[in-house]
Motif scaffolding. Structure first.
Motif, PDB file in Angstrom:
ATOM      1  N   UNK A  40      -3.311  12.762  -1.039  1.00 22.17           N
ATOM      2  CA  UNK A  40      -3.138  11.282  -0.629  1.00 22.17           C
ATOM      3  C   UNK A  40      -1.757  11.111   0.215  1.00 22.17           C
ATOM      4  N   UNK A  41      -0.765  11.533  -0.478  1.00 22.33           N
ATOM      5  CA  UNK A  41       0.614  11.766  -0.115  1.00 22.33           C
ATOM      6  C   UNK A  41       0.844  11.741   1.259  1.00 22.33           C
ATOM      7  N   UNK A  42       0.174  12.643   1.909  1.00 22.17           N
ATOM      8  CA  UNK A  42       0.085  12.995   3.349  1.00 22.17           C
ATOM      9  C   UNK A  42       0.008  11.994   4.266  1.00 22.17           C
ATOM     10  N   UNK A  72       0.764  -1.288  -0.014  1.00 18.90           N
ATOM     11  CA  UNK A  72       0.009   0.021   0.034  1.00 18.90           C
ATOM     12  C   UNK A  72       0.812   1.289   0.043  1.00 18.90           C
ATOM     13  N   UNK A  73       1.866   1.169   0.737  1.00 18.08           N
ATOM     14  CA  UNK A  73       2.999   2.464   0.782  1.00 18.08           C
ATOM     15  C   UNK A  73       3.524   2.783  -0.405  1.00 18.08           C
ATOM     16  N   UNK A  74       3.931   1.451  -1.218  1.00 18.86           N
ATOM     17  CA  UNK A  74       4.424   1.728  -2.338  1.00 18.86           C
ATOM     18  C   UNK A  74       3.564   2.254  -3.499  1.00 18.86           C
ATOM     19  N   UNK A  75       2.237   2.060  -3.503  1.00 18.94           N
ATOM     20  CA  UNK A  75       1.218   2.347  -4.304  1.00 18.94           C
ATOM     21  C   UNK A  75       1.059   3.888  -4.091  1.00 18.94           C
ATOM     22  N   UNK A  76       0.692   4.171  -2.838  1.00 18.06           N
ATOM     23  CA  UNK A  76       0.592   5.757  -2.311  1.00 18.06           C
ATOM     24  C   UNK A  76       1.558   6.650  -2.804  1.00 18.06           C
ATOM     25  N   UNK A  77       2.842   6.091  -2.658  1.00 15.17           N
ATOM     26  CA  UNK A  77       4.030   6.821  -2.944  1.00 15.17           C
ATOM     27  C   UNK A  77       4.197   7.236  -4.181  1.00 15.17           C
ATOM     28  N   UNK A  78       3.615   6.547  -5.480  1.00 14.76           N
ATOM     29  CA  UNK A  78       3.506   6.855  -6.631  1.00 14.76           C
ATOM     30  C   UNK A  78       2.463   7.665  -7.133  1.00 14.76           C
TER      31      UNK A  78
END
Lengths: 108, 220
Positions: free
Chosen positions: B82-84, A42-48
């Motif tokens: 959303x990055x936050x 999930x982190x990898x997706x949000x990062x992009x």
């Protein structure tokens, strides 16, 4: 209701919804997850998200028109901005260069 | 708060000072452009006070100014912010005190304060983040007020090339994000999706659709 009033209430709606959503997103860490982390995938997706959305914003703002791709002076302004970025100019200079080049070309 | 955190709040405030003027001027440009896009005087100021996130606010102005829908403007802003979520989760262990204070403190998370507080290895100096945020917050709102009030006499934004300021700004915000090959791939995919959809859909939709490029992160 006159169109102007309707448009302005639309603006307030955007301001309210974006404000509430952003406050909730920023509060997410301390409020919900405590000290836990997002699952790695999930982190990898949000990062992009940010690079994908920002790139789309560059495109729509540089060549977007009324349901058409429009190549005009904005593109020259963007090219000048890219050059300024390459020269490590501060963000304000980058923006000013883009506006200036575009304005000058339109004034010709 | 434990011993020494107050001095670290001051450290954060001092560290961010060189950026403060830039944030004021950035706020001025937001105010000017929001006014030119027909958002009125008060809504942009309220937005700066509640949203406090430059790129999302500029996205809203550009979509509303281009006659995009309310839904498209909100969706694009939420996707940008959303990055936050991961940023907030990353700093959460460093927050101290009662819940309400942690929630208020988390509102001071912006790219600059977050980056300044990073100590490597996933650790964050939250008092530094708070100090930096407390300086930037009034700068952003004050700049917005100056922009909406002073922008009136500016004239036609297109003649001034202000419409070209947007892609330049977004490019400047994008470039530091392209540190990995995967981020670059996501950016190129997002740009391609936007190019294809601009002639086919109403303003704002291409930006929201381009966010699907983040699914590239699914592959490990």
């Amino acid at each position: 209701m006159p169109a102007g009033v309707a448009a302005l209430s639309g603006v307030w709606l955007v301001v309210a919804l974006v404000g509430v959503a952003t406050i909730a997103i920023k509060a997410l860490g301390p409020a919900v997850l405590g000290g836990r982390r997002l699952p790695p995938r999930a982190g990898a997706i949000v990062e992009l998200l940010a690079p994908a959305v920002l790139a789309a914003l560059v495109v729509t703002q540089a060549v977007g028109g009324e349901r058409a791709l429009v190549l005009d002076e904005r593109l020259a302004g963007l090219a000048a901005a890219a050059l300024a970025l390459r020269l490590r100019a501060p963000i304000l200079v980058v923006i000013a260069v883009a506006a200036l080049v575009t304005a000058l070309l339109r004034g010709l | 708060m434990h011993v020494g955190s107050e001095s670290r709040v001051r450290d954060g405030a001092r560290a961010v000072l060189p950026l403060a003027l830039a944030v004021v001027l950035f706020g001025v440009s937001f105010g000017v452009l929001a006014r030119a896009a027909g958002m009125g005087v008060l809504p942009p100021v309220v937005m700066s006070a509640t949203t406090f996130a430059g790129s999302a606010q500029f996205a809203v102005v550009s979509i509303l100014g281009g006659a995009g829908s309310v839904a498209a403007a909100v969706a694009a802003a939420v996707l940008l912010n959303a990055r936050y979520a991961p940023m907030s989760i990353a700093v959460a262990p460093g927050f101290r005190g009662p819940l309400w204070r942690r929630l208020v403190g988390a509102q001071l998370i912006v790219d600059e304060s977050w980056a300044l507080s990073a100590r490597g290895g996933g650790r964050f100096d939250v008092p530094v983040l708070l100090g930096a945020g407390m300086v930037l917050y009034p700068c952003w709102i004050g700049g917005t007020v100056l922009g909406v009030l002073g922008g009136e006499g500016l004239g036609d934004p297109e003649r001034l090339g202000l419409d070209a300021a947007f892609p330049a700004l977004f490019l400047a915000l994008l470039v530091p994000q392209l540190r990995t090959r995967r981020a670059l791939a996501a950016a190129l995919t997002g740009a391609a999706i936007a190019c294809i959809l601009v002639p086919l859909s109403s303003p704002g939709i291409p930006i929201v659709a381009a966010s699907a490029a983040c699914l590239l992160g699914w592959r490990r």
